[in-house]
Design a protein around this motif. Structure first.
Motif, PDB file in Angstrom:
ATOM      1  N   ASP A 292      -2.806 -13.831   9.370  1.00  0.00           N
ATOM      2  CA  ASP A 292      -3.632 -13.759  10.482  1.00  0.00           C
ATOM      3  C   ASP A 292      -4.146 -12.275  10.975  1.00  0.00           C
ATOM      4  N   GLU A 293      -5.395 -11.771  11.031  1.00  0.00           N
ATOM      5  CA  GLU A 293      -5.636 -10.435  11.514  1.00  0.00           C
ATOM      6  C   GLU A 293      -5.268 -10.160  12.767  1.00  0.00           C
ATOM      7  N   LYS A 294      -4.951 -11.036  13.699  1.00  0.00           N
ATOM      8  CA  LYS A 294      -4.567 -10.848  15.015  1.00  0.00           C
ATOM      9  C   LYS A 294      -3.326 -10.312  15.280  1.00  0.00           C
ATOM     10  N   ILE A 295      -2.347 -10.327  14.215  1.00  0.00           N
ATOM     11  CA  ILE A 295      -1.216  -9.837  14.186  1.00  0.00           C
ATOM     12  C   ILE A 295      -0.973  -8.359  13.660  1.00  0.00           C
ATOM     13  N   LYS A 296      -2.334  -7.941  13.003  1.00  0.00           N
ATOM     14  CA  LYS A 296      -2.080  -6.665  12.592  1.00  0.00           C
ATOM     15  C   LYS A 296      -1.575  -5.394  13.568  1.00  0.00           C
ATOM     16  N   PRO A 297      -1.974  -5.399  14.878  1.00  0.00           N
ATOM     17  CA  PRO A 297      -1.393  -4.353  15.707  1.00  0.00           C
ATOM     18  C   PRO A 297       0.098  -4.640  16.043  1.00  0.00           C
ATOM     19  N   VAL A 298       0.677  -5.815  15.802  1.00  0.00           N
ATOM     20  CA  VAL A 298       2.021  -5.901  15.995  1.00  0.00           C
ATOM     21  C   VAL A 298       2.547  -5.342  14.954  1.00  0.00           C
ATOM     22  N   VAL A 299       2.321  -5.742  13.592  1.00  0.00           N
ATOM     23  CA  VAL A 299       2.932  -5.305  12.583  1.00  0.00           C
ATOM     24  C   VAL A 299       2.689  -3.676  12.475  1.00  0.00           C
ATOM     25  N   LEU A 300       1.813  -2.975  12.454  1.00  0.00           N
ATOM     26  CA  LEU A 300       1.660  -1.550  12.541  1.00  0.00           C
ATOM     27  C   LEU A 300       2.524  -1.001  13.673  1.00  0.00           C
ATOM     28  N   THR A 301       2.235  -1.542  14.991  1.00  0.00           N
ATOM     29  CA  THR A 301       3.169  -0.677  16.220  1.00  0.00           C
ATOM     30  C   THR A 301       4.353  -0.831  15.927  1.00  0.00           C
ATOM     31  N   TRP A 302       4.985  -2.063  15.356  1.00  0.00           N
ATOM     32  CA  TRP A 302       6.423  -2.178  15.386  1.00  0.00           C
ATOM     33  C   TRP A 302       6.982  -1.121  14.072  1.00  0.00           C
ATOM     34  N   LEU A 303       6.413  -1.074  13.132  1.00  0.00           N
ATOM     35  CA  LEU A 303       6.969  -0.443  12.015  1.00  0.00           C
ATOM     36  C   LEU A 303       6.910   1.092  12.287  1.00  0.00           C
TER      37      LEU A 303
ATOM     38  N   ARG B  29      -6.227  -7.747  -4.585  1.00  0.00           N
ATOM     39  CA  ARG B  29      -4.906  -7.051  -3.740  1.00  0.00           C
ATOM     40  C   ARG B  29      -5.250  -6.340  -2.718  1.00  0.00           C
ATOM     41  N   LYS B  30      -6.523  -5.486  -2.822  1.00  0.00           N
ATOM     42  CA  LYS B  30      -6.781  -4.704  -1.801  1.00  0.00           C
ATOM     43  C   LYS B  30      -6.538  -5.122  -0.562  1.00  0.00           C
ATOM     44  N   SER B  31      -6.139  -4.313   0.506  1.00  0.00           N
ATOM     45  CA  SER B  31      -6.054  -4.527   1.992  1.00  0.00           C
ATOM     46  C   SER B  31      -5.877  -3.545   2.698  1.00  0.00           C
ATOM     47  N   SER B  32      -6.140  -3.638   4.072  1.00  0.00           N
ATOM     48  CA  SER B  32      -6.455  -2.487   4.958  1.00  0.00           C
ATOM     49  C   SER B  32      -4.859  -2.241   5.823  1.00  0.00           C
ATOM     50  N   VAL B  33      -3.931  -3.210   5.502  1.00  0.00           N
ATOM     51  CA  VAL B  33      -2.707  -2.738   6.118  1.00  0.00           C
ATOM     52  C   VAL B  33      -1.692  -2.722   4.928  1.00  0.00           C
ATOM     53  N   LEU B  34      -1.120  -1.363   5.320  1.00  0.00           N
ATOM     54  CA  LEU B  34      -0.183  -0.676   4.135  1.00  0.00           C
ATOM     55  C   LEU B  34       1.196  -0.338   4.511  1.00  0.00           C
ATOM     56  N   ILE B  35       2.217  -0.607   3.719  1.00  0.00           N
ATOM     57  CA  ILE B  35       3.586  -0.349   4.305  1.00  0.00           C
ATOM     58  C   ILE B  35       4.246   0.501   3.140  1.00  0.00           C
ATOM     59  N   SER B  36       4.806   1.484   3.541  1.00  0.00           N
ATOM     60  CA  SER B  36       5.432   2.727   2.860  1.00  0.00           C
ATOM     61  C   SER B  36       6.234   2.060   1.599  1.00  0.00           C
ATOM     62  N   GLU B  37       5.974   2.612   0.403  1.00  0.00           N
ATOM     63  CA  GLU B  37       6.996   2.078  -0.713  1.00  0.00           C
ATOM     64  C   GLU B  37       8.093   2.969  -1.041  1.00  0.00           C
ATOM     65  N   ARG B  38       8.038   4.009  -0.671  1.00  0.00           N
ATOM     66  CA  ARG B  38       9.122   5.081  -0.817  1.00  0.00           C
ATOM     67  C   ARG B  38       9.211   6.289   0.060  1.00  0.00           C
TER      68      ARG B  38
ATOM     69  N   CYS C 148       5.825  10.803   8.458  1.00  0.00           N
ATOM     70  CA  CYS C 148       5.359  10.647   9.742  1.00  0.00           C
ATOM     71  C   CYS C 148       5.280   9.233  10.064  1.00  0.00           C
ATOM     72  N   VAL C 149       5.038   8.447   8.940  1.00  0.00           N
ATOM     73  CA  VAL C 149       4.561   7.084   9.375  1.00  0.00           C
ATOM     74  C   VAL C 149       5.235   5.966   8.252  1.00  0.00           C
ATOM     75  N   ILE C 150       5.411   4.872   8.775  1.00  0.00           N
ATOM     76  CA  ILE C 150       6.047   3.708   7.855  1.00  0.00           C
ATOM     77  C   ILE C 150       4.744   3.063   7.233  1.00  0.00           C
ATOM     78  N   ALA C 151       4.057   2.725   8.199  1.00  0.00           N
ATOM     79  CA  ALA C 151       2.893   1.793   7.920  1.00  0.00           C
ATOM     80  C   ALA C 151       1.555   2.473   8.557  1.00  0.00           C
ATOM     81  N   VAL C 152       0.535   2.207   7.881  1.00  0.00           N
ATOM     82  CA  VAL C 152      -0.850   2.488   8.271  1.00  0.00           C
ATOM     83  C   VAL C 152      -2.089   1.391   7.944  1.00  0.00           C
ATOM     84  N   GLU C 153      -3.106   1.595   8.787  1.00  0.00           N
ATOM     85  CA  GLU C 153      -4.245   0.790   8.526  1.00  0.00           C
ATOM     86  C   GLU C 153      -5.143   1.852   7.986  1.00  0.00           C
ATOM     87  N   THR C 154      -6.034   1.308   6.992  1.00  0.00           N
ATOM     88  CA  THR C 154      -7.235   2.104   6.406  1.00  0.00           C
ATOM     89  C   THR C 154      -8.488   1.249   7.011  1.00  0.00           C
TER      90      THR C 154
END
Length: 758
Positions: free
Chosen positions: A639-650, A601-610, A617-623
């Motif tokens: 697809d890892e290529k869309i990581k910048p889209v998800v993080l920038t958008w959120l 389950r570990k990942s480098s793309v994280l979206i805030s739960e609460r 300051c942020v809703i989503a981060v990359e580790t």
């Protein structure tokens, strides 16, 4: 429902608490006694009583019982009879007689729910608080009752009492009677305004108590107080009443009883008692206080602020500290849940069951009006309740308040009840006669839901009355996705917004996230088609692990281990990219699947739960390395290529709004997102984007710090800051025609961000 359940009373406190309740019931009766003496020469005023007071009151109340008012005075007389004939009793009675005389003379009973306030101030900690019952503020009760009773109804005619011969109002968890008292006043006002002749208030009073108003509660002195509160509205004599004490717990035959919720049991219908529910009620005010059959009435209006309690730590669901009784009651409720096909609503708390009960008791065309946690609007566990209401009701009103409170002035935040920090909503819904009614031309107005947002809670009944009148006037002339402001004394105090009920398929929260309707309309447009987007479930193979699973599998480790964990979410997490040194460690617990959990389950793309919108300051981060996180959802993208889209958008303003639009708002500034909700999160369709352009932009800004949300909005309003840069890029890339700069100042002032009163 409270975040922490109250601890049950200890055995050592039992006697003082019983004395407190008994004294209150006597005081309650004294108030009515003194009020009655002003209108009935056969009743001696309290000032004429002489010591010994116990003997004098017993004699006087026996005299009153010969007149009538058995429901008010019988229980009080029985209690007083059990008080010892002692100097201590005389001192207590002398003090409360003087207090009752002073209170009635002051006129406060005509202006405030005085007895209800005493009940909730002094006695909830004794018993009521353990049922997670809360005191509905008087202005909130008036607002809810006025909207429920005085909004136009195709079948309700208020020309005379005769036209309403079978009209019935019920509160199945009546407490101190605040909502029933407000309903009494709204019904009386409607009859006064609609009738061609002057209303006979004496006849109305007797009719209202004997026929119309019904109250149930599991606490006998609460039902007694409700009746007394209503009786104080007029000095007219009345005979019977419709207040019942519902048995909760294990009865004398060893059977499980769930109070009003017994009426949901399918077993009762199986034995053929469809017109009554057997011996489940205790009628108040009878000389012999015995169990009595309670008819299965159908009512026109169910109005309630039901208990919100749920299973929690410590677990005092149903108000019972006895583990065996509670276990049997929980099992009985689970059986009812299964029989009704409503599995899952138990996580929402008892309030969800009371909505189902209201639906069962309502006539076709009847209304329900309730105070419930704001989580109702989008919480996953409330989903089946929303479905029940959406498919079988015209949702007429959803009323929120955006008052973050003011401690110095004693104004509590976000709520409609007192002594709770939960955000709450008022909802009014009319039961449809058939599924096509809301779609018919004649019912065109019914397919629009009226959202009301108040910036400050009304201070008194007059403000509530003025607000309800404005709301009812505006809804008649407003079209879909119209918004208008509410004003009192030349000051804007809130808004009204109309939206089609068919737009509430996903959740009911998003049209009411913000105090400013302009922002809500922006979000409505974003979520309903102006954005070319896909859902997160289409982009990710997994959306993370529940925090409980992680905390069961790992403990926080102060030194290095093989397991990297991001513990918590702090305001110091200000960049979209978190380096290794910001990441902690976890110590695997024996006997758990910690290794498998971390690996899968570990990942480098994280979206805030609460997120807490005033601090974060942020809703989503990359580790920098894949991790498990306790305050974020671990997103495994296809697809890892869309990581910048998800993080920038959120971390853009439109992305933040879309995130809030699928979340649950339970405590003002605090939003929470479950996995089921996260699946519906909108992300710009990567197939329509220049991914290299997004990758280059993300690379430039990912290590730059963002300020906390309100500060960043203020900075953007002045034409500066990283948020403004992110928004400019996102809007240009997506081709969204949006003057985002015009929204920054509004967002900076929003109470959920600023925690400041408007």
């Amino acid at each position: 429902m409270p975040t922490k359940a109250a601890r049950p009373p200890t055995t050592e406190k039992t006697d003082p608490e019983l004395l407190r309740v008994a004294t209150f019931i006597i005081f309650d009766a004294l108030i009515f006694h003194q009020s009655l003496s002003a209108a009935n020469a056969r009743v001696a005023p309290l000032s004429r009583l002489r010591a010994p007071y116990r003997r004098a009151l017993l004699s006087e109340w026996e005299n009153i019982l010969r007149i009538d008012y058995r429901e008010v005075f019988q229980i009080a007389r029985e209690i007083l009879s059990d008080f010892p004939a002692a100097p201590e009793t005389e001192e207590i009675l002398k003090e409360i007689i003087i207090a009752a005389d002073d209170i009635v003379s002051s006129g406060i009973l005509r202006k405030h729910d005085f007895l209800g306030r005493i009940y909730h101030k002094l006695l909830l900690r004794t018993t009521g608080h353990f049922y997670a019952t809360y005191y509905t503020s008087i202005p909130a009760a008036w607002l809810l009752a006025q909207l429920a009773i005085r909004t136009e109804h195709p079948e309700w005619r208020f020309e005379s009492i005769d036209r309403l011969a079978d009209f019935r109002i019920l509160d199945p968890a009546c407490g101190s009677g605040t909502l029933l008292s407000a309903s009494y006043m709204a019904l009386r006002d409607n009859l006064i305004l609609a009738g061609p002749k002057a209303l006979d208030t004496r006849a109305f009073h007797r009719w209202a108590i004997e026929k119309v108003i019904h109250g149930w509660d599991v606490l006998d002195f609460a039902a007694h107080l409700s009746l007394t509160t209503l009786a104080l509205h007029h000095h007219a004599e009345f005979g019977q009443s419709n207040f019942h004490v519902m048995i909760a717990g294990i009865d004398e035959h060893g059977e499980v009883r769930l109070g009003s919720l017994d009426h949901l049991s399918s077993q009762i219908a199986l034995v053929g008692r469809s017109l009554d529910f057997g011996d489940v009620a205790l009628r108040t005010g009878l000389e012999v206080r015995e169990q009595a059959r309670l008819d299965c009435i159908k009512v026109d209006l169910v109005i309630m602020n039901p208990p919100f309690s749920r299973s929690a730590n410590p677990n005092v669901k149903f108000g019972y500290s006895d583990a065996t009784a509670r276990k049997r009651m929980v099992a009985a409720l689970k059986n009812i849940t299964r029989d009704l096909g409503l599995e899952g609503i138990g996580h929402a708390g008892l309030g969800a069951y009371f909505v189902v009960l209201a639906d069962k008791l309502l006539k076709a065309g009847g209304r329900m009006a309730f105070v419930l946690p704001r989580a109702l609007l989008s919480g996953v566990s409330w989903g089946k309740i929303r479905e029940l209401l959406r498919d079988n009701y015209a949702i007429e009103y959803v009323v929120s308040n955006y008052d973050p409170g003011e401690k110095e002035s004693g104004i509590e935040p976000w709520n409609w009840s007192e002594n709770t920090d939960l955000a709450e909503v008022l909802v009014v819904a009319r039961k449809l006669r058939d599924s096509n009614e809301i779609k018919s031309p004649q019912g065109a107005v019914d397919n629009l839901v009226t959202y009301v947002g108040l910036w400050n809670k009304p201070r008194n009944e007059v403000e509530s009355l003025l607000i309800s009148q404005q709301v009812q006037q505006k809804r008649k002339r407003m079209a879909e996705e119209d918004a208008d402001l509410l004003r009192i004394a030349g000051k804007n105090i809130g808004h009204v917004l109309r939206i089609g009920q068919d737009k509430l398929r996903l959740n009911w929260l998003y049209p009411s996230i913000f105090a400013n309707p302009t922002l809500n309309l922006l979000l409505i447009r974003l979520l309903n088609g102006s954005l070319h987007a896909v859902r997160m479930r289409d982009l990710a193979s997994s959306t993370g692990t529940d925090i409980k699973q992680i905390k069961d599998a790992f403990k926080h480790a102060s030194s290095a281990t093989p397991h990297r964990l991001l513990w918590g979410q702090q305001a110091s997490m200000a960049t979209l990219f978190l380096a290794k040194d910001a990441i902690g460690f976890g110590l695997a617990q024996q006997g758990t699947k910690s290794e498998l959990l971390h690996r899968s389950r570990k990942s480098s793309v994280l979206i805030s739960e609460r997120p807490h919108l005033s601090n974060d300051c942020v809703i989503a981060v990359e580790t920098e390395i894949p991790v498990l996180a306790t305050a974020f959802w671990e997103i495994q993208l296809n697809d890892e290529k869309i990581k910048p889209v998800v993080l920038t958008w959120l971390n853009s303003t439109p992305g933040l709004l879309c995130y809030l639009g699928i979340s649950t708002n339970s405590m003002g500034e605090i939003f929470k997102t479950k996995k089921d909700q996260l699946d519906h999160l909108l992300i710009p369709n990567p197939d329509t984007l220049d991914l290299d352009e997004w990758r280059h932009f993300y690379g430039r800004i990912k290590s730059q710090p963002l300020l906390q949300f309100p500060a960043e909005f203020e900075l953007a309003a002045s034409g500066n800051g990283l948020r403004m840069q992110i928004d400019d890029f996102v809007l240009k890339s997506l081709g969204l025609r949006m003057d985002i700069a015009s929204y920054y100042a509004l967002l900076a002032k929003e109470p959920v961000f600023s925690l400041q009163r408007l």
